[in-house]
Design an enzyme around this catalytic site. Sequence first.
Site: not given
Lengths: 175, 175
Positions: A58, A95
């Site tokens: 993006r 994460e």
Amino acid sequence: MSITKYIRTISDYPKPGIQFRDITTLLNDAEGLQVCINQITDRYREQEIDHVVGIEARGFIFGTAVAYTLGVGFVPLRKPGKLPGPTVGIDYQLEYGEDRIEMHTDAIREGDRIILMDDLIATGGTAEAAIELIEGVGGRIIECCFVIDLPDLGGAQRLRELGHSPFSLCQFEGD
Amino acid sequence: MSITKYIRTISDYPKPGIQFRDITTLLNDAEGLQVCINQITDRYREQEIDHVVGIEARGFIFGTAVAYTLGVGFVPLRKPGKLPGPTVGIDYQLEYGEDRIEMHTDAIREGDRIILMDDLIATGGTAEAAIELIEGVGGRIIECCFVIDLPDLGGAQRLRELGHSPFSLCQFEGD
């Protein structure tokens, strides 16, 4: 004008409890895209910039429009194995698990003045890896620019602690 | 002015015998990026266009700059599982194996006038899948625009046989 109204929120994506901030509605709207790119490029127009660096995927969307409008070159940071020339790369923690980004070794020269561009900063792990790559070849990061900041996730604060200037067009709190 | 001089050729990538046409040197060069985006947008400036649709990931790089400059919206076609809203998708054949692209169901409206944008057309499999997706929701493809055409691989010819108009800024023969 705030760009917030162009961004769609999708609840429980990609998993329950997450409010996903969807920039595709911003991109889809001719006015939204103008406002977004104009706000970014107005900020840097008077500065001497050599390259806009965008992070896959993006960051590519916003980065090239910004680079073209500023009249500078664009450098893509890509996922592993996508760049055909000699690369430098860096592994970084997500994460869950690890990821890696790579850059062509010859993409940035010593002293080049860089805007680092991505759509969103959350925990800041990807941005931090990108900074290390760019500075590792001698690039000078003038600013790290994001369309969206999720300040509760601490990424922007972390970049400030590392001596960098994160800038974002809008913020969503409580995420 | 031909953009060919800005494109680097890397031999034997990703495998022996392949001449890889590398657009990162075009993007990196401020003048190269201007020439490239100007040539594309000059072609469509007088036409009524609603959206530029770009294919992940290199189609994002060119597509958003083109959409912004034309003053229209941008629609990303993404790899599976990347778009947060309701999607339509299509599986298509690669030389080895299969791939899939997806689009938000509400991204294009019936009758929207579309420029489909990607960096390169080779065999045309991805472009053909993208066309099917766009037309499946009622979009009208005005032109399929590529920075590079490898005519020996037949993709542009295949699109013409399907009734479409492929346009490319440059061609490399003998690939």
